[in-house]
Design a protein around this motif. Sequence first.
Motif: not given
Lengths: 459, 480
Positions: B204-232
């Motif tokens: 490939a020497t030239k690539i046409t790609v889609k551009l996406s709109r940046l989202p209006e809002a983002v929520a980033t969360m960290l959920a903390i678990f005692h066990t990997i099973e619960d997380a899974a």
Amino acid sequence: MSAASAAASIGRELAAIAGAGHVYEDAQALAAHALEGVTPAAVISPGSPEEIAAVLRLASERGWTVAPVGGGTQQFLGGVPERVDIVLRTERLRAVHHYDPGDLTLGVDAGLTLSAVDGMLAERGQMLPLDVARPGAATVGGVLATATHGSLKHAYGGAREFCIGITFITGDGTIAHGGGRVVKNVAGYDLMKLLIGSHGSLGVITSANFRVFTRLHSTRTFECGFATLEEAMRFRDLVLRSPLTPRCLELVSPYADDYLHAPPVAQNPDETEMLPVDQGSGAWRVLVRAAGSDAVLARYQRELRGGTTRELQGEEEGCTWSAVSEFSETVMARHRNAMIVSLSAPIASVAPALAAAERAALDNNFLLAAVGRAAVGSMILAFIPLLVDPPSAMQYVAAVSAFRGSLPRDASAIVERCPREAKLHFSVWGSSPTDLEAMRAVKRALDPAGILNRGRFLL
Amino acid sequence: MQFSSVAKRLRAIVGRDAVLDRPEDLMLYEYDGGLARSTPRAVVFPRSTQQVVEVVKLAREAQVPIVPRGAGTGLSGGAIARTGGIILGFARMNRILEVDLENQRAVVEPGVVNLELSNTTARHGYYFAPDPSSQKACTIGGNVAENSGGPHTLAYGVTVNHVTGLEVVLADGRVVEFGGKAPEAAGYDLTGFFVGSEGTLGIATKITVKLSRLPEAVATMLAIFHTIEDAAHTVVAITAEGITPAALEMLDGWTLRTVEEATHAGYPLDSGAVLLIEIEGLREEVEEQAEATRTVCLRQRAREVRRARDERERQLLWAGRKNAFGAIGRISPSYYVQDGVIPRTRIPATLEFIAGVGRKYGFQIGNVFHAGDGNLHPLILFDPRDADQTRRAHAAGKDILEYCVSIGGSITGEHGVGMEKDHLMPLLFSASDLEVMARLRNAFNPESVLNPEKMIPLRGCRETDAARHPGAGLGAGATA
């Protein structure tokens, strides 16, 4: 060998593969499966991929041409075939291989109808975003082979975005599969992309795996009316640049209005008057379909304020979107001689392409009705002939030629339906930005004897 | 042809300063981000499609393999000259040729760095959605070759979902177009087929790609678990609720402690696993879904769910995930990263299996992965200077991938097959599947000049194909 004895030989040899009960040679069955006036020598309904492979191996050896058929809802697509020896139906392939709601994945046979798939998924609140016409007849294999999509393409893309695995039989009878049944997988060549939209020219699709989605609930459709196409496009651009993420965004031309509001009943096309003589409401409409909570719908109300003329919900909303899916069918039920063209254009070229289509229609004795995904660049154009002075075959040719000639860069137009007499005079596929020689190499690799849908596809 | 004369002609094509062939220079191109090693004969840096054409024609004439390479961040050996030959480096073809906001498209040269495109378009409210962890370095050409993914592919898909057109130099030197700026057109979707073909069909020497709109809002969360099973179990519970996070990543306890020591992202050292969850979209939707996600996590026994209050906190949470491989690199001489995929409902059983593999071979195996789409990245820590450890690391990796396939998964979700996994392809594909793939490769690359001995296991395919399809190749035979 005479034509009749050659046909008898085909039937006999096919019966040895699938059993005589699944091979049809009576005049009625053959006539029912004629493609653009070309009658097949035999129709076969194999019961397994292995039987299909055997049919294709035999056909490749004998040089018999094969036309694969799913529900038969889109057999109007393509050029006039030079010869059809065998129509190969996939109707007996109807197994569900797996459905894992927790994994959001589904694997089904090609002959299953979209209604059957939808019914199963609905029980678990899920869906395949393929809102195509005649879902009770259209099959999974047919929809993939023709890359058909509906209004939900705006948010979900077409099948190429969510078909995650495929099994098919190449022209020479090799069973092959690509992809798998997990949503993320880059092992091997992406054979799904190759088969989707290949119109049965590379192989017969026998089953496919999909990523499925949560079903839409709590939806509302905002209908917005505009005096001109330019105003409608400005509104589309506002929505596109806004934070809103509608499920569907559909443009409806003034003449198309009538085909969406009237029930899609079949009338005798030869007796139908040219109905929308007053341009319907005279307005261009944009339909914006939102899904979500009250707060989300209220946000759409606020953002679209000023444009909205009506809000649709419940049954009325459902009927509107069904009518959008069935637009081509409704047009054809009323006007046997209509021409349906599928336009694909970069987003900013939709308006100039529609203007070009309107000019080409009027100059050649047609009226233009258009419906489609204006924010994706995918429109369905109906060239409706004026009954008072029906067009000749050459007027179809002239209209298509004028339209294609004035299309903006990177846009293209496929003639999906038009009278056979006209089809004989031009390529229904038009031009392709994709290199023809490379496509031919792919065709040779998978259908070396060139038996699949000969004469019907682009190559 | 002597290679010295090939090198001379390469210099005539691209210029003296754009060809490397001294051993000390070539050493840098022996490897990529994975474990494999192989030395090329020369590395060239073309500046234009025409120069690529001339290099390809020369390579074909001299029957020297040619291997395209972006930034060399790949993890399956795709950009290594397995059988020697010329590496075609795209460092100098790195221009963004066009940003077409009206059509939501950009046209780029293959050497453009992934993040650079998003940075360029962000001020207009757009970005390029595929975001491999290496996005600060990896190139869009490399993304196209490997069909790269990343943390946000759960919602937005992999590279192929964002490419609409390509200019490609074929093995015979012909320059062709596939697709363009429109959504679809008549003919085969060779654009989609080409993406992820790992440099075996063309360049490939030239690539046409889609551009996406940046989202209006983002929520980033960290959920903390005692066990990997619960997380899974929480991963499945979130999607069962009808929530599609933009990203849903998991780190196990051992990995998060290692990461925390290196990045100080704020991950709790005493937890069994964390989920990093990102929700994007309309403000109202994000608030509702973030709340619903928190409820699901707590119901699944998360001990705490933290939410980033601002962009700084968000970047900090992500720093842990995006720098995880690097953090593990600090404590181990090397690691072997796997790229298996499983149905997401099988995450708990698979993590248990992986722990067993660690015990069996005596290795620490860390888990940091895209839990939302079941794309695992077990990191097997070992010392490559020890031949026995190396052998056992490979055996452990194979056990894990065989298990993935046995429960309906795949051997690669985003890193590709390359030269690392071609021998594992028969786990997923039958002989006839592979034969059909080989036929297609031979249609584009009949003499195997382009990236030979990658992706498709060699034996049993090419010979079969050659016998049955003597007319393969772009210029061959009559039109079908």
